[in-house]
Design a protein around this motif. Structure first.
Motif, PDB file in Angstrom:
ATOM      1  N   GLN A 193     -38.620 -27.403  55.808  1.00  0.00           N
ATOM      2  CA  GLN A 193     -39.162 -26.293  55.017  1.00  0.00           C
ATOM      3  C   GLN A 193     -40.358 -25.655  55.729  1.00  0.00           C
ATOM      4  OE1 GLN A 193     -37.852 -25.125  52.053  1.00  0.00           O
ATOM      5  NE2 GLN A 193     -39.290 -23.453  52.400  1.00  0.00           N
ATOM      6  N   ARG A 206     -41.010 -25.739  58.906  1.00  0.00           N
ATOM      7  CA  ARG A 206     -40.529 -25.050  60.099  1.00  0.00           C
ATOM      8  C   ARG A 206     -39.908 -23.703  59.733  1.00  0.00           C
ATOM      9  NH1 ARG A 206     -36.182 -28.298  63.290  1.00  0.00           N
ATOM     10  NH2 ARG A 206     -35.012 -27.774  61.405  1.00  0.00           N
ATOM     11  N   SER A 207     -39.179 -23.694  58.609  1.00  0.00           N
ATOM     12  CA  SER A 207     -38.563 -22.454  58.164  1.00  0.00           C
ATOM     13  C   SER A 207     -39.611 -21.413  57.785  1.00  0.00           C
ATOM     14  CB  SER A 207     -37.631 -22.735  56.983  1.00  0.00           C
ATOM     15  OG  SER A 207     -37.064 -21.566  56.511  1.00  0.00           O
ATOM     16  N   ASP A 208     -40.694 -21.893  57.069  1.00  0.00           N
ATOM     17  CA  ASP A 208     -41.761 -20.961  56.680  1.00  0.00           C
ATOM     18  C   ASP A 208     -42.465 -20.402  57.916  1.00  0.00           C
ATOM     19  OD1 ASP A 208     -41.082 -21.499  54.109  1.00  0.00           O
ATOM     20  OD2 ASP A 208     -42.704 -22.941  53.746  1.00  0.00           O
ATOM     21  N   ARG A 267     -29.696 -24.993  52.857  1.00  0.00           N
ATOM     22  CA  ARG A 267     -31.112 -25.297  53.128  1.00  0.00           C
ATOM     23  C   ARG A 267     -31.626 -26.441  52.266  1.00  0.00           C
ATOM     24  NH1 ARG A 267     -35.276 -20.427  53.592  1.00  0.00           N
ATOM     25  NH2 ARG A 267     -33.906 -20.103  55.363  1.00  0.00           N
ATOM     26  N   GLU A 289     -41.245 -20.057  60.923  1.00  0.00           N
ATOM     27  CA  GLU A 289     -40.375 -19.101  61.603  1.00  0.00           C
ATOM     28  C   GLU A 289     -40.320 -17.771  60.854  1.00  0.00           C
ATOM     29  OE1 GLU A 289     -36.681 -21.077  61.925  1.00  0.00           O
ATOM     30  OE2 GLU A 289     -37.275 -22.346  63.629  1.00  0.00           O
TER      31      GLU A 289
END
Length: 384
Positions: free
Chosen positions: A331, A333-335, A320, A337
């Motif tokens: 980052q 986008r990850s948060d 990551r 999701e």
């Protein structure tokens, strides 16, 4: 190559009575299987008999093409009628009864010229290999019982004239096992050679080498697999059949002593015109031992211990931190999701809780119904 300075000469009548001869220089020549194979292959081409198909084959008819306009190919066709042959294609290599493609001719290049020095180098290599026991055994010869290789016998071997005497000598020195191997190896040849006066095949056995004035041919000629050759006419087809070095040779004392005369030594000229015996490029081929010896290591500089570490390429799809460095939006986008997953998990928990509550109510009603039915069954029938 053989490294012994002396070779034992065994007496044919008494094995305990032995003298010694110096090892010929040719026995210490470089062993070059590549040169031996090349020379043997080219020598084998020089024994071929020219062959060719008949000059008239496939053209013994007056065929002509029918031309165009008849809905058939323009290949020449056999004339006439009243037979199946008429109208059939002719001459072409694709036709039945036609000539072959590129008919063979007797003026093909059958023979190959081989450099004299190459031929002599190959013979010297084959002679040197015949003195190395592992190479002789690798070729398939049964030499386990021999007292020594090369096997040199006293001059009486050159005067033997009876096969019984020759067999006794071979048995005395443990060489008869190789002859028996050849005798047992006789098999029917595969292919059409059976029809061409070479019906059987057999392994090769010992090679008896004798000098001028000696003639053990009558004694050995009837033993299976045994060949004979005068030392003045040694050739590669005898010393390395099939191009494989390591032929088991039995020498007479005179023939063995004559090798230095024929091939020469590092200090004496050879009887062969303009010939110099090949020498090793290195006296010690163990390069690792030379480099690691105290004499060499004492004058060379120390080894430079420099290790260049190449950066390890990391996979951004699995790492990551690397993905964020390449794509800052990763980052966020990850948060997003993760929050979506959390919200979904909460909703799923609420749905599960509601379903479980409904299931509990249904279970309670089912149990009450069962209790009512059981109680009514115990009271019996109801009358009004």
């Amino acid at each position: 190559a053989a490294a012994r300075p002396l070779v034992t000469v065994f007496n044919t009548t008494d094995a305990s009575d032995a003298t010694q001869l110096p090892m010929p220089a040719v026995m210490k020549a470089p062993i070059r299987p590549d040169i031996v194979k090349f020379v043997f292959s080219n020598m084998a081409l020089n024994n071929r008999q020219p062959y060719a198909v008949s000059k008239k084959a496939g053209h013994q008819t007056s065929a002509e093409s029918w031309g165009t306009g008849r809905a058939v190919s323009r290949i020449p066709r056999v004339p006439g009628g009243g037979t199946q042959r008429s109208g059939q294609g002719a001459f072409g290599n694709m036709c039945r009864g036609g000539r072959m493609f590129a008919p063979t001719k007797i003026w093909r290049k059958w023979h190959r010229r081989i450099n004299v020095n190459q031929r002599r180098y190959a013979v010297a290599s084959a002679l040197a290999a015949s003195a190395v026991t592992p190479l002789v055994m690798a070729r398939g010869h049964r030499v386990e019982e021999l007292p020594e290789l090369p096997l040199v016998l006293s001059p009486e071997l050159g005067t033997v004239s009876k096969t019984k005497e020759a067999t006794a000598i071979l048995e005395r020195f443990g060489a008869m096992e190789d002859v028996d191997k050849c005798k047992k190896s006789v098999t029917l040849r595969a292919g059409k050679g059976k029809m061409r006066n070479r019906r059987y095949t057999m392994r090769r056995g010992p090679l008896v080498v004798y000098a001028e004035g000696e003639n053990p041919r009558k004694a050995f000629r009837n033993l299976a697999g045994v060949d004979m050759c005068p030392v003045e006419a040694l050739n590669l087809t005898m010393l390395a059949p099939g191009g494989h070095v390591g032929r088991f040779c039995i020498w007479t004392q005179a023939a063995f002593a004559k090798l230095d005369v024929i091939f020469g030594t590092p200090t004496e000229a050879a009887a062969l015109k303009g010939y110099t015996l090949p020498r090793h490029k290195m006296t010690n081929p163990d390069v690792g031992r030379i480099i690691n010896s105290d004499e060499v290591q004492s004058i060379v500089r120390p080894a430079i211990k420099f290790t260049r570490r190449l950066p390890r390429k990391k996979n951004p799809l699995r790492n990551r931190a690397v993905m964020v460095a390449l794509n800052p939006f990763a980052q966020a986008r990850s948060d997003r999701e993760a929050a979506k997953r959390e919200m979904t998990a909460e909703k799923r928990a609420e749905v599960l809780q509601a379903r479980r509550a409904e299931a509990a109510v249904r279970k309670s009603l089912r149990n009450r119904r069962r209790e009512f039915i059981a109680k009514a069954s115990e009271e019996g029938p109801v009358s009004f």
